[in-house]
Design a protein around this motif. Structure first.
Motif, PDB file in Angstrom:
ATOM      1  N   ILE A 116      10.075  -1.930   0.102  1.00  0.00           N
ATOM      2  CA  ILE A 116       9.199  -2.893  -0.577  1.00  0.00           C
ATOM      3  C   ILE A 116       9.947  -3.575  -1.716  1.00  0.00           C
ATOM      4  N   ALA A 117       9.481  -4.764  -2.077  1.00  0.00           N
ATOM      5  CA  ALA A 117      10.008  -5.441  -3.269  1.00  0.00           C
ATOM      6  C   ALA A 117       9.271  -4.850  -4.469  1.00  0.00           C
ATOM      7  N   ILE A 118      10.013  -4.235  -5.375  1.00  0.00           N
ATOM      8  CA  ILE A 118       9.405  -3.537  -6.505  1.00  0.00           C
ATOM      9  C   ILE A 118      10.195  -3.830  -7.777  1.00  0.00           C
ATOM     10  N   SER A 119       9.493  -3.976  -8.885  1.00  0.00           N
ATOM     11  CA  SER A 119      10.150  -4.269 -10.156  1.00  0.00           C
ATOM     12  C   SER A 119      10.769  -2.999 -10.738  1.00  0.00           C
ATOM     13  N   GLU A 120      11.744  -3.187 -11.598  1.00  0.00           N
ATOM     14  CA  GLU A 120      12.357  -2.059 -12.295  1.00  0.00           C
ATOM     15  C   GLU A 120      11.321  -1.350 -13.157  1.00  0.00           C
ATOM     16  N   LYS A 121      10.399  -2.133 -13.735  1.00  0.00           N
ATOM     17  CA  LYS A 121       9.351  -1.554 -14.577  1.00  0.00           C
ATOM     18  C   LYS A 121       8.464  -0.610 -13.765  1.00  0.00           C
TER      19      LYS A 121
ATOM     20  N   HIS B 132      -1.079   1.347  -9.685  1.00  0.00           N
ATOM     21  CA  HIS B 132       0.053   0.484  -9.334  1.00  0.00           C
ATOM     22  C   HIS B 132      -0.118  -0.053  -7.918  1.00  0.00           C
ATOM     23  N   PRO B 133      -0.657  -1.260  -7.783  1.00  0.00           N
ATOM     24  CA  PRO B 133      -0.881  -1.829  -6.449  1.00  0.00           C
ATOM     25  C   PRO B 133       0.390  -1.857  -5.581  1.00  0.00           C
ATOM     26  N   ILE B 134       1.549  -1.958  -6.191  1.00  0.00           N
ATOM     27  CA  ILE B 134       2.785  -1.976  -5.417  1.00  0.00           C
ATOM     28  C   ILE B 134       2.994  -0.644  -4.698  1.00  0.00           C
ATOM     29  N   TRP B 135       2.490   0.431  -5.298  1.00  0.00           N
ATOM     30  CA  TRP B 135       2.621   1.753  -4.663  1.00  0.00           C
ATOM     31  C   TRP B 135       1.774   1.820  -3.392  1.00  0.00           C
ATOM     32  N   GLU B 136       0.670   1.056  -3.359  1.00  0.00           N
ATOM     33  CA  GLU B 136      -0.131   0.977  -2.135  1.00  0.00           C
ATOM     34  C   GLU B 136       0.676   0.343  -1.014  1.00  0.00           C
ATOM     35  N   LYS B 137       1.488  -0.638  -1.342  1.00  0.00           N
ATOM     36  CA  LYS B 137       2.356  -1.248  -0.322  1.00  0.00           C
ATOM     37  C   LYS B 137       3.312  -0.205   0.245  1.00  0.00           C
TER      38      LYS B 137
ATOM     39  N   GLN C 279      19.097   7.830  -4.555  1.00  0.00           N
ATOM     40  CA  GLN C 279      18.713   7.791  -3.142  1.00  0.00           C
ATOM     41  C   GLN C 279      17.273   7.333  -2.973  1.00  0.00           C
ATOM     42  N   LEU C 280      16.383   7.899  -3.775  1.00  0.00           N
ATOM     43  CA  LEU C 280      14.968   7.544  -3.675  1.00  0.00           C
ATOM     44  C   LEU C 280      14.748   6.098  -4.097  1.00  0.00           C
ATOM     45  N   THR C 281      15.419   5.670  -5.155  1.00  0.00           N
ATOM     46  CA  THR C 281      15.314   4.281  -5.605  1.00  0.00           C
ATOM     47  C   THR C 281      15.716   3.332  -4.489  1.00  0.00           C
ATOM     48  N   LYS C 282      16.850   3.600  -3.854  1.00  0.00           N
ATOM     49  CA  LYS C 282      17.319   2.745  -2.759  1.00  0.00           C
ATOM     50  C   LYS C 282      16.326   2.753  -1.607  1.00  0.00           C
TER      51      LYS C 282
ATOM     52  N   ILE D  38       7.010   5.014 -11.737  1.00  0.00           N
ATOM     53  CA  ILE D  38       6.746   5.846 -10.555  1.00  0.00           C
ATOM     54  C   ILE D  38       7.721   7.010 -10.423  1.00  0.00           C
ATOM     55  N   LEU D  39       9.003   6.756 -10.584  1.00  0.00           N
ATOM     56  CA  LEU D  39      10.022   7.771 -10.288  1.00  0.00           C
ATOM     57  C   LEU D  39       9.916   9.061 -11.103  1.00  0.00           C
ATOM     58  N   PRO D  40       9.507   9.024 -12.377  1.00  0.00           N
ATOM     59  CA  PRO D  40       9.400  10.296 -13.110  1.00  0.00           C
ATOM     60  C   PRO D  40       8.379  11.282 -12.527  1.00  0.00           C
TER      61      PRO D  40
END
Length: 189
Positions: free
Chosen positions: A13-18, A118-123, A4-7, A23-25
């Protein structure tokens, strides 16, 4: 990975699997009982909660002891005592489970560490803050520009889940009206 959180994150945002794998853990599961408080007034809001199942409300109690609900987070929404979370100050509001709820939460220190690394987390954070700002501003405008009937009709149209799942006391406090007014409005529908 929590699906659910992944979705939810991927929808925002567009985010890589890496990046997701990093982030998720940091998000930990929590089960809370109906009416359990996650944050009380005067405490520090140190977690950001994601609702997998259930409902969380954020509310204030005024000097007369009346509750005023600021936000309701059902499944697939985030919630926190946001001012406390951002400023590291004691909370002026309460965060409470209104139903038995399954949550994922991240601690403030981990959340802000991810922002640094992680700059993507700022998005994602920007998206969350923009959502919170627009939601709160629209609520404030509705209190100023709409009568109780219009606010209730808008709630039925935009978020019927609130009226279907929650007690009248909470619905009235969310609409900033008395329970008697809510009962009258419901009887006219």
């Amino acid at each position: 990975m929590p699906e659910q959180l992944t979705k939810f994150i991927k929808d925002k945002i567009a985010i890589s699997e890496k990046d997701l794998e990093t982030i998720l853990p940091y998000f930990k599961p929590a089960s809370v009982k109906k009416n359990e408080f996650l944050v009380s007034q005067g405490e520090f809001g140190q977690q950001l909660f994601f609702v997998k199942k259930g409902c969380i409300r954020i509310f204030f109690i005024n000097e007369e002891g009346q509750e005023s609900t600021r936000f309701l987070a059902f499944e697939n929404h985030f919630a926190s005592a946001l001012v406390s979370f951002i400023t590291e100050s004691s909370s002026m509001e309460y965060v409470q489970a209104l139903e038995n709820s399954e949550l994922l939460y991240i601690n403030r220190s981990d959340f802000f560490a991810l922002l640094e690394t992680h700059p993507i987390w700022e998005k994602f954070y920007r998206h969350y803050l923009e959502f919170a700002y627009v939601t709160n501003t629209n609520r404030l405008m509705s209190f100023i520009t709409m009568d109780a009937k219009t606010r209730y009709e808008n709630l039925l149209k935009e978020r019927p889940i609130v009226v279907k799942r929650l007690p009248n006391k909470v619905v009235a406090s969310f609409l900033n009206i008395s329970q008697e007014t809510l009962s009258r409005l419901k009887s006219k529908k």
